[in-house]
Design an enzyme around this catalytic site. Sequence first.
Site, mmCIF file in Angstrom:
data_model
loop_
_atom_site.group_PDB
_atom_site.id
_atom_site.type_symbol
_atom_site.label_atom_id
_atom_site.label_comp_id
_atom_site.label_asym_id
_atom_site.label_seq_id
_atom_site.Cartn_x
_atom_site.Cartn_y
_atom_site.Cartn_z
ATOM 1 N N ASP A 15 34.520 28.886 39.160
ATOM 2 C CA ASP A 15 35.552 27.840 39.084
ATOM 3 C C ASP A 15 36.935 28.367 39.428
ATOM 4 O O ASP A 15 37.629 27.807 40.263
ATOM 5 C CB ASP A 15 35.618 27.245 37.664
ATOM 6 C CG ASP A 15 34.515 26.221 37.412
ATOM 7 O OD1 ASP A 15 33.847 25.818 38.375
ATOM 8 O OD2 ASP A 15 34.343 25.846 36.240
ATOM 9 N N ASP A 125 40.197 22.776 26.063
ATOM 10 C CA ASP A 125 40.993 23.893 26.577
ATOM 11 C C ASP A 125 42.118 23.441 27.500
ATOM 12 O O ASP A 125 43.206 24.010 27.495
ATOM 13 C CB ASP A 125 40.085 24.914 27.272
ATOM 14 C CG ASP A 125 39.252 25.701 26.265
ATOM 15 O OD1 ASP A 125 39.729 25.873 25.127
ATOM 16 O OD2 ASP A 125 38.136 26.129 26.603
HETATM 17 N N1 ARG Z 1 34.285 23.744 21.985
HETATM 18 C C1 ARG Z 1 34.956 24.981 21.772
HETATM 19 C C2 ARG Z 1 36.435 24.776 21.624
HETATM 20 O O1 ARG Z 1 36.925 23.761 22.038
HETATM 21 C C3 ARG Z 1 34.604 26.018 22.793
HETATM 22 C C4 ARG Z 1 35.183 25.834 24.146
HETATM 23 C C5 ARG Z 1 34.659 26.900 25.013
HETATM 24 N N2 ARG Z 1 35.068 26.808 26.365
HETATM 25 C C6 ARG Z 1 34.199 26.961 27.381
HETATM 26 N N3 ARG Z 1 34.689 26.986 28.554
HETATM 27 N N4 ARG Z 1 32.930 27.088 27.197
HETATM 28 O O2 ARG Z 1 37.136 25.606 21.100
#
Ligand code: ARG
Length: 404
Positions: A15, A125
């Site tokens: 990505d 994120d």
């Molecule tokens: N759901 C978790 C959070 O929001 C983990 C996110 C992990 N990110 C990923 N790209 N897998 O903190």
Amino acid sequence: MAAEKAVLAYSGGLDTSVCIKWLIKEKNLDVIAVIGDVGQTRKSLDFVRQKALDSGAIESIVIDMREEFVSEYLSKALFANALYENKYPLVSALSRPVIVKHLVAVTEQFGAKYIAHGCTGKGNDQVRFEVGVRALNPDIKIIAPVREWDLVTRDLEIAWAEEHGIPVPVSKSSPYSIDDNLWGRAIECGVIEDPWVEPPADIYEMTSDPATAPDEPLYITIGFESGLPVSIDGKAVGLHEAILQLNEQVGATGFGRIDMIENRLIGVKSHEIYEAPGALALIAAHKALEELTLERDVLRYKHQIEQDWATYVYQAMWFSPLKEAFDAFIATTQAAVTGEVRLKLYKGSCVVVGRRSELALYDFTLATYGEEDSFNRDAAAGFIELYGLPTAVWARQQRRLKAK
Ligand code: ARG
């Protein structure tokens, strides 16, 4: 005219590699890749750095954020016993703000106009990156290529990458989306999108299968000073070492797996698997010591703040006045959190089996039913008389009304 610059949070994955080329082609930008080392398992960072250059970045910078991550972020999460929805120790939510801090610093240093990240439009994120940037420098503009582009499937993305000379991993990359750092590992997507499906054994890397973990329990004694671990089984350690050591030792006993349906900030429920053996063992021990050493009302109040702290940090508000105020309260409580906790780890379970402290508020002579009892039982009757007075007044009134 020279192209404007964008600073990209780069991981080395497909990505963010496609992001580099896309920013150049579609937005006519020069790209500066920033790779944050937060203790993730990965190919050598030199390799990742070079990959960004091979993908077209004009600069590629590796920043070792581990010490800062531990001392400024993980320590506070431990003080707060931070577990989102009582389960998730905020692995990814904690690393985003430290990465953002460095992205903003590099952006200012290079006079760049943009910060870019490779998050999708469905996760937490993206919010953490963008709200974080706005908190530290609201003049910086954000670009989220993955949210904008039309490479909606993995196959389209791979085709675009190949067409544009971006190295694509030969092995069909993992069907899971994985994010990891010192505090643990997050696993999403693939078959676990079906919450009825038992997660396949091969998704786990930090923890052993409890069924095949050692048949003997493992006892570990963790010493704390002012809320931070300072020794393991008598050997001096700092927080960073403690996390590394416990990830290994505790993970091998099969403890540290979390399987949950989680409420994302953007309103979606998702099925998430985590591994966080060190973090969960440290939090269990830290909580046990607080039970022993914190005054009753401080402890009760801290529990409420802990819930809010975890939710607020999960919801992208690391850099905020309320979060600072939470930390200030929590910091005042930690001076008392000194002592030792003994954990028993056995095939996926972690139980506190001992705690002691010079600062304990547990008073044996008050608690005991044995001969050394110093508790004044006579005072109990008068206490109950007054404590129960409002209830008795109310009950009399009720009976009078019913009798009418
Ligand atoms: N759901 C978790 C959070 O929001 C983990 C996110 C992990 N990110 C990923 N790209 N897998 O903190």
